[in-house]
Design a protein around this motif. Structure first.
Motif, PDB file in Angstrom:
ATOM      1  N   GLU A  14       0.825  -1.199   0.000  1.00 10.10           N
ATOM      2  CA  GLU A  14       0.000   0.000   0.000  1.00 10.10           C
ATOM      3  C   GLU A  14       0.867   1.260   0.000  1.00 10.10           C
ATOM      4  O   GLU A  14       0.533   2.258  -0.637  1.00 10.10           O
ATOM      5  N   PHE A  15       1.998   1.213   0.728  1.00 12.94           N
ATOM      6  CA  PHE A  15       2.911   2.350   0.744  1.00 12.94           C
ATOM      7  C   PHE A  15       3.412   2.666  -0.662  1.00 12.94           C
ATOM      8  O   PHE A  15       3.402   3.820  -1.100  1.00 12.94           O
ATOM      9  N   TYR A  16       3.861   1.641  -1.401  1.00 14.01           N
ATOM     10  CA  TYR A  16       4.346   1.874  -2.756  1.00 14.01           C
ATOM     11  C   TYR A  16       3.256   2.491  -3.623  1.00 14.01           C
ATOM     12  O   TYR A  16       3.507   3.413  -4.411  1.00 14.01           O
ATOM     13  N   GLY A  17       2.034   1.992  -3.487  1.00 17.84           N
ATOM     14  CA  GLY A  17       0.928   2.533  -4.274  1.00 17.84           C
ATOM     15  C   GLY A  17       0.689   3.996  -3.985  1.00 17.84           C
ATOM     16  O   GLY A  17       0.479   4.804  -4.905  1.00 17.84           O
ATOM     17  N   SER A  18       0.734   4.365  -2.719  1.00 16.00           N
ATOM     18  CA  SER A  18       0.489   5.762  -2.358  1.00 16.00           C
ATOM     19  C   SER A  18       1.623   6.655  -2.823  1.00 16.00           C
ATOM     20  O   SER A  18       1.402   7.812  -3.192  1.00 16.00           O
ATOM     21  N   VAL A  19       2.871   6.140  -2.825  1.00 23.29           N
ATOM     22  CA  VAL A  19       3.997   6.930  -3.311  1.00 23.29           C
ATOM     23  C   VAL A  19       3.876   7.174  -4.814  1.00 23.29           C
ATOM     24  O   VAL A  19       4.121   8.288  -5.305  1.00 23.29           O
ATOM     25  N   ILE A  20       3.489   6.148  -5.562  1.00 20.86           N
ATOM     26  CA  ILE A  20       3.286   6.316  -7.003  1.00 20.86           C
ATOM     27  C   ILE A  20       2.202   7.360  -7.258  1.00 20.86           C
ATOM     28  O   ILE A  20       2.348   8.246  -8.116  1.00 20.86           O
ATOM     29  N   GLU A  21       1.117   7.275  -6.498  1.00 17.77           N
ATOM     30  CA  GLU A  21       0.043   8.260  -6.626  1.00 17.77           C
ATOM     31  C   GLU A  21       0.550   9.656  -6.270  1.00 17.77           C
ATOM     32  O   GLU A  21       0.243  10.642  -6.942  1.00 17.77           O
ATOM     33  N   ASN A  22       1.355   9.725  -5.210  1.00 11.79           N
ATOM     34  CA  ASN A  22       1.889  11.006  -4.753  1.00 11.79           C
ATOM     35  C   ASN A  22       2.790  11.655  -5.807  1.00 11.79           C
ATOM     36  O   ASN A  22       2.740  12.867  -6.047  1.00 11.79           O
ATOM     37  N   PHE A  23       3.639  10.840  -6.444  1.00 13.41           N
ATOM     38  CA  PHE A  23       4.511  11.366  -7.491  1.00 13.41           C
ATOM     39  C   PHE A  23       3.691  11.958  -8.629  1.00 13.41           C
ATOM     40  O   PHE A  23       4.033  13.015  -9.174  1.00 13.41           O
ATOM     41  N   ALA A  24       2.608  11.283  -9.004  1.00 14.68           N
ATOM     42  CA  ALA A  24       1.773  11.786 -10.094  1.00 14.68           C
ATOM     43  C   ALA A  24       1.074  13.074  -9.693  1.00 14.68           C
ATOM     44  O   ALA A  24       0.931  13.996 -10.509  1.00 14.68           O
ATOM     45  N   GLU A  25       0.629  13.166  -8.454  1.00 14.71           N
ATOM     46  CA  GLU A  25       0.010  14.403  -7.982  1.00 14.71           C
ATOM     47  C   GLU A  25       1.014  15.553  -7.995  1.00 14.71           C
ATOM     48  O   GLU A  25       0.667  16.684  -8.334  1.00 14.71           O
ATOM     49  N   ALA A  26       2.245  15.238  -7.623  1.00 16.60           N
ATOM     50  CA  ALA A  26       3.266  16.287  -7.548  1.00 16.60           C
ATOM     51  C   ALA A  26       3.707  16.753  -8.924  1.00 16.60           C
ATOM     52  O   ALA A  26       3.811  17.965  -9.175  1.00 16.60           O
ATOM     53  N   TYR A  27       3.987  15.823  -9.839  1.00 16.44           N
ATOM     54  CA  TYR A  27       4.637  16.179 -11.099  1.00 16.44           C
ATOM     55  C   TYR A  27       3.769  15.940 -12.329  1.00 16.44           C
ATOM     56  O   TYR A  27       4.130  16.369 -13.424  1.00 16.44           O
ATOM     57  N   GLY A  28       2.649  15.257 -12.173  1.00 18.47           N
ATOM     58  CA  GLY A  28       1.845  14.830 -13.304  1.00 18.47           C
ATOM     59  C   GLY A  28       2.105  13.368 -13.606  1.00 18.47           C
ATOM     60  O   GLY A  28       3.056  12.763 -13.113  1.00 18.47           O
ATOM     61  N   ASN A  29       1.252  12.785 -14.422  1.00 20.32           N
ATOM     62  CA  ASN A  29       1.386  11.362 -14.726  1.00 20.32           C
ATOM     63  C   ASN A  29       2.654  11.107 -15.526  1.00 20.32           C
ATOM     64  O   ASN A  29       2.866  11.701 -16.584  1.00 20.32           O
ATOM     65  N   LEU A  30       3.498  10.231 -15.019  1.00 21.73           N
ATOM     66  CA  LEU A  30       4.788   9.945 -15.641  1.00 21.73           C
ATOM     67  C   LEU A  30       4.825   8.574 -16.307  1.00 21.73           C
ATOM     68  O   LEU A  30       5.850   8.173 -16.856  1.00 21.73           O
ATOM     69  N   ALA A  31       3.701   7.848 -16.259  1.00 25.58           N
ATOM     70  CA  ALA A  31       3.642   6.517 -16.853  1.00 25.58           C
ATOM     71  C   ALA A  31       3.022   6.549 -18.243  1.00 25.58           C
ATOM     72  O   ALA A  31       3.453   5.830 -19.144  1.00 25.58           O
ATOM     73  N   VAL A  32       1.994   7.372 -18.404  1.00 25.67           N
ATOM     74  CA  VAL A  32       1.263   7.480 -19.673  1.00 25.67           C
ATOM     75  C   VAL A  32       0.829   8.928 -19.844  1.00 25.67           C
ATOM     76  O   VAL A  32       0.837   9.702 -18.885  1.00 25.67           O
ATOM     77  N   PRO A  33       0.429   9.325 -21.056  1.00 27.66           N
ATOM     78  CA  PRO A  33      -0.114  10.679 -21.220  1.00 27.66           C
ATOM     79  C   PRO A  33      -1.288  10.912 -20.276  1.00 27.66           C
ATOM     80  O   PRO A  33      -2.063   9.999 -19.981  1.00 27.66           O
ATOM     81  N   ALA A  34      -1.393  12.147 -19.806  1.00 27.98           N
ATOM     82  CA  ALA A  34      -2.405  12.472 -18.812  1.00 27.98           C
ATOM     83  C   ALA A  34      -3.687  12.981 -19.457  1.00 27.98           C
ATOM     84  O   ALA A  34      -3.681  13.513 -20.573  1.00 27.98           O
TER      85      ALA A  34
END
Length: 715
Positions: free
Chosen positions: A175-195
């Protein structure tokens, strides 16, 4: 020196846990311990030897190059290592900058996440022919082919279904990893696929109305596939045959014998990770073990350097040859392979695209328009393209800022860096990259192998347990240890028990953690000119919580303050002090460092540290009141299920601002984990806003402190 050890124990029990991770919190008992030591009977715990040591304290000679002085330092641990990005945002604001065990190299964090945490999947040719084997960890042959590609001896092998677990400072559950991935996207935008155009942290192609109006449980039970136009992917959906669905993961395994960060097929998939998508190869409407996460972050490229060819095709003079050569391990004919110490300007294998490297101009999905029926973002335009969020990431990237900042501006700062050799989150690699960036700019960064106990350590002749007792007498000036230093802590030959105890990990062993924070603080204070070591009575109070109005957040914001001893005495009314800003870690807020403010004040009162004002900015995310929709950015700790929050619209003096009590149950953080001290792209509901300037809020606080308190920098 009994006083030093009592104060130090409070420091490590409070500030280090808070500064580094999401599990620590300062309790009333912690503050009570600090208050009891700082009380009127403080002399009762000081013997004659202590007094003599204080009287004999030597003042290190200021040997840093002559330059304009800001009389400010900034540092932070873990998430707080973003202090270096904040300092580079406004060069000349801080003289001394500390990044301790953090992730300020955001571009590296993105690339290693793509290579490791979101990787390890078998080729589509192996998965498509065996859909019934998916979700079977024991399938033969396996349906998961991890771990992902590591590029440094400090990186830890892992894959999406087998994430690395550790509990040193941060409990790294699934769950921690999931929240960190979500947090990174909130901070910088989606970095895995176009937003999505109106939701920069969420994937393009989502049915946003459905996503926002449907609860997490229902979304996970019946995920709605994204628009087929956004579902193509060169690796796992090259013909658009499969549905691509919002990813729901598990929170932690049901099997108690399994690592808490591993994927357990028996556990409920009830934990949405909004930025991520999964390719549903077996068509059962969920992401199963072995099914891939879809990654379309940029056009596929070969990380071979600006010469355009890999080592086997290099000609030894900067060009390429058509036929591959047979090379010995480590051979690099053109000398372009990146190494943080030996070749900091190398462009091969540096985890980033460089002009001249070959790439497939097929758009972010990597699929030709002849196959997909349309040209996606960047296809056929002759230049290398990446998700739009990369611009935001680069804006927050300390590596990029160091390499591009004006030379005169960079010269105004000294840097103090550290990281562990066994940090599962790869802070060691991220920090090595910052060393490379500084060396690229001609800075002579001194590298120390640990704090003590070996010839290459910061203090070679001491044992680690001895350092804190002697630290206040050491010379940590620029002349003695270097203007810019990097301490890589952890013993390569540590025993299994020592490693279990935290050697070289995210926070380190208890004594390592204490040495890390204390050495940075001592070095920062020693580098201010005209240090004042004169013993003085503690200020009343020694620590407090204050508020200010932040333009970056468009709201009232709180911070914790530690005043130097004697600040409130009439005879010091015209005395001004240098300022140290220190940023806490993920999942914490500034009040967690109240006891640390008291502890540093005590050390200054006894003459062990020179006097300074200590400021602890709040890096926790603002709350949203679920009943009123109002936003609260200056709320205190929870007491009896209630938080006291200062009127967010108040722009006047703190004493003029109204405070109200709000039940905890009504307050929800506007981001998944922490602000990352970023000017965030969106809140947790995918909404882009112009009041998420958490990085700016720290600079707002710097300006406010100069107007509110007697700082040297405010002259």
């Amino acid at each position: 020196m009994r006083t030093v050890f009592i104060v130090s124990s409070v420091l490590v029990a409070t500030s280090l846990t808070a500064a580094c991770g999401d599990d620590g919190a300062v309790t009333d008992a912690d503050v009570a311990v600090a208050d009891s030591v700082a009380g009127d009977d403080v002399e009762d715990v000081t013997d004659d030897a202590d007094v003599a040591d204080a009287d004999d304290t030597s003042v290190p000679e200021d040997t840093t190059p002559a330059r304009p002085r800001a009389n400010r330092a900034i540092g932070g641990m873990s998430m707080g290592a973003a202090a270096i990005t904040i300092a580079l945002e406004r060069p000349g604001t801080f003289d001394f900058v500390g990044a301790l065990g953090g992730y300020a190299d955001t571009t590296y964090m993105m690339s290693q996440m793509l290579r490791l945490q979101l990787s390890g999947f078998c080729p589509l040719t192996d998965l498509a022919t065996r859909p019934d084997a998916l979700d079977d960890p024991d399938a033969d042959p396996p349906v998961m082919c991890g771990p992902g590609l590591t590029r440094s001896e400090l990186e830890v092998p892992q894959d999406f279904d087998h994430l690395q677990y550790d509990d040193n400072g941060i409990t790294m559950t699934r769950e921690f990893y999931g929240s960190v991935i979500e947090n990174f996207a909130e901070a910088y935008g989606n970095l895995a696929v176009p937003a999505a155009p109106s939701a920069p942290s969420w994937p393009a192609g989502l049915d946003l109305a459905w996503f926002r109006s449907t609860g997490a449980a229902e979304r996970c039970a019946s995920p709605r596939p994204i628009d087929a136009r956004y579902a193509f992917n060169a690796e796992y959906n090259p013909e658009g045959l499969y549905d691509v669905i919002p990813l729901c993961d598990i929170k932690r395994p049901s099997d108690p014998e399994m690592l808490p960060s591993w994927f357990d097929t028996a556990a409920p998939r009830n934990n949405p990770i909004p930025p991520l998508l999964a390719v549903d190869i077996n068509g059962n409407g969920r992401r199963d073990f072995g099914e891939p996460v879809m990654l379309n972050p940029w056009e596929r490229f070969a990380d071979v350097g600006v010469d355009g060819c890999d080592d086997a095709h290099e000609d030894g003079v900067g060009g390429c040859v058509a036929e591959a050569q047979e090379l010995a391990p480590g051979d690099d004919p053109n000398g372009d392979r990146y190494h943080w110490l030996d070749n900091p300007d190398g462009t091969e294998a540096n985890d980033g695209y460089e002009l001249g490297e070959p790439f497939a101009d097929l758009g972010l999905d990597g699929v030709s328009s002849e196959v997909a029926g349309f040209a996606d973002q960047g296809e056929g335009n002759g230049v290398w393209d990446a998700v739009d969020s990369l611009d935001s990431l680069l804006d927050h990237d300390a590596d990029t800022r160091i390499r591009t900042v004006d030379a005169d501006a960079l010269e105004t700062m000294d840097f103090w860096l550290d990281a562990g050799i066994r940090d599962v989150l790869s802070a060691g690699v991220a920090t090595r990259n910052l060393v490379a960036a500084l060396r690229s700019r001609g800075r002579d960064v001194r590298v120390y192998r640990d704090f003590t106990s070996n010839p290459d350590a910061l203090v070679p002749e001491m044992d680690r347990e001895e350092l804190i007792g002697q630290l206040f007498d050491l010379d940590l000036s620029a002349e003695a240890v270097g203007r810019d230093i990097y301490i890589e802590y952890g013993d390569p030959n540590a025993s299994a028990d020592e490693i279990e105890d935290g050697d070289g990990k995210h926070v380190g062993r208890g004594v390592d953690a204490l040495n890390r924070l204390a050495s940075y603080l001592v070095a920062a204070l020693q580098r201010f000119p005209d240090p004042d070591y004169e013993p003085a009575p503690l200020s009343t109070p020694a620590s407090m919580v204050d508020t200010y109005f932040s333009a970056g957040l468009k709201a009232r914001r709180s911070y914790t303050l530690g005043l130097p001893p004697g600040y409130d005495l009439p005879e010091n009314a015209d005395t001004r002090y240098p300022v140290v800003f220190f940023l806490h870690g993920l999942g914490q807020d500034a009040t967690d460092l109240s006891a640390a403010a008291v502890a540093t004040s005590m050390l200054m009162s006894e003459g062990f540290l020179p006097k300074a004002i200590f400021v602890f900015p709040d890096g926790g995310c603002c709350f949203v009141d679920q009943e009123t929709g109002g936003r609260e950015c200056a709320c205190g700790d929870s007491h009896g299920g209630v938080r006291t929050c200062v009127d967010p619209a108040c722009t006047g003096a703190a004493e003029e601002c109204e405070a109200r009590d709000i039940p905890d149950g009504r307050l929800q953080r506007e981001c998944a984990k922490g602000s990352l001290y970023a000017n965030m792209s969106a809140n947790r509901w995918g909404e882009p806003r112009d009041d998420l300037g958490y990085r700016q809020s720290v600079l707002d606080l710097v300006d406010y402190v100069d107007t509110r308190w007697r700082t040297r920098s405010g002259r």
